[in-house]
Design an enzyme around this catalytic site. Structure first.
Site, PDB file in Angstrom:
ATOM      1  N   GLU A  41      -4.344  -2.864  -5.428  1.00 13.96           N
ATOM      2  CA  GLU A  41      -4.796  -4.232  -5.666  1.00 13.96           C
ATOM      3  C   GLU A  41      -6.131  -4.235  -6.395  1.00 13.96           C
ATOM      4  O   GLU A  41      -6.817  -3.214  -6.490  1.00 13.96           O
ATOM      5  CB  GLU A  41      -4.950  -4.975  -4.335  1.00 13.96           C
ATOM      6  N   LYS A  73      -7.228  -6.604   9.041  1.00 13.56           N
ATOM      7  CA  LYS A  73      -8.674  -6.730   9.232  1.00 13.56           C
ATOM      8  C   LYS A  73      -8.978  -7.282  10.623  1.00 13.56           C
ATOM      9  O   LYS A  73      -8.346  -8.237  11.082  1.00 13.56           O
ATOM     10  CB  LYS A  73      -9.268  -7.618   8.148  1.00 13.56           C
TER      11      LYS A  73
END
Length: 303
Positions: free
Chosen positions: A25, A159
């Site tokens: 990404e 996360k």
């Protein structure tokens, strides 16, 4: 489609020769890390993948086209661009239509990787259900993309700023398998262990590849999460990161920060509150994921 996607010469040659390619990404470059660590990390992660025998393909939207594989100058452009869009599924057509520079999130990178015929994507951590999502419905588009797009995503879990329990529940509901590497539990980005079990533990690339091939051969669409915990020597203590995350979330709430802006804000505040140690952990886990992702991409070529 050829008018919308441009493969770099390195990626195009690898595809022609049947070599393993790993998607990367670009949001981590444009929005996830500060300068110059963002550029250094982008270069280093690509080098890790090459050292394992695969070819890296960092993805972004540049000049109205999806670029699969970037030059060093383009990596630097993303690393220093103050106005690069953060692109998810809904944003890709806009950035292409108006020629806006755009960095791809997990969701957008999955889409572009699949269009380019790439089966493995390496990132830091996936998005998920935000804390309070049961009332706010603030759920990352990454999760829905995992339910629909057949790409294996190697990550250090989700996360820790998210509600990891809700994230795993969402993935289960949508039939997205979560594989864990080297441990039974789902990873929590800055720390190896979330305390929550993954679906299956598969430690080696060959077994992971057989699992993924079986899933897709059965017509079970969608992606696979490969949860690879941050190396112990680079991890942060769970109690410390939980306390700092709570403080950063409280600050975001006071300042009214929501939506796409919240993750970059929280990561920046956590970096500041840890004196930069969280950034070092972030860099270490992405490189570790690159090793696992490259090995998986190579194994998939023979599975």
């Amino acid at each position: 489609m050829n008018d919308l996607i441009q493969l770099s010469p390195e990626v195009a040659t690898a595809r022609t020769e049947g070599r393993a390619v790993v998607a990367l990404e670009s949001t981590i470059i444009a929005h996830g890390m500060p300068w110059p660590q963002n550029l250094d990390t982008a270069r280093e992660v690509e080098d890790v993948i090459r050292a394992q025998g695969a070819v890296p393909a960092t993805i972004a939207v540049i000049g109205g086209r999806i670029r699969v594989g970037l030059t060093d100058a383009e990596l630097q452009q993303l690393a220093q661009a103050p106005d690069a869009m953060k692109l998810s599924r809904r944003d890709l057509p806009y950035a292409i239509a108006i020629g806006q520079l755009g960095a791809t999130t997990v969701a957008a990178t999955m889409i572009c990787a699949h269009l380019a015929g790439i089966e493995v994507f390496v990132t830091g951590g996936i998005g998920g259900a935000h804390r309070g999502a049961e009332t706010s419905f603030d759920i990352s588009a990454d999760l829905q993309e995992l339910a629909r797009t057949p790409v294996a995503v190697v990550c250090a879990g989700a996360k820790s700023i998210l509600d990891l329990g809700l994230t795993l529940e969402y993935l289960e509901t949508h039939g997205v398998p979560v594989l864990s590497v080297g441990q039974d539990n789902f990873a929590a980005f800055f720390t190896p262990d979330s305390g929550l079990k993954a679906d299956f533990r598969l430690d080696d690339a060959a077994t992971q590849a057989r699992f993924i091939r079986a899933k897709w051969a059965l017509g079970l669409g969608g992606g696979v999460v490969v949860s690879n915990p941050v190396p112990a020597q680079a991890a942060m203590p769970r109690e410390e990161i939980d306390a700092i995350t709570a403080q950063a979330l409280a600050e975001a709430n006071v300042q009214g920060i929501t939506g796409k802006a919240i993750t970059p804000f929280l990561l920046a505040r956590i970096k500041a509150l840890t004196g930069g140690r969280s950034l070092a952990t972030n860099i270490a886990l992405v490189k570790h994921n690159a090793v696992v992702g490259a090995r998986l991409a190579i194994a998939l070529r023979g599975a």
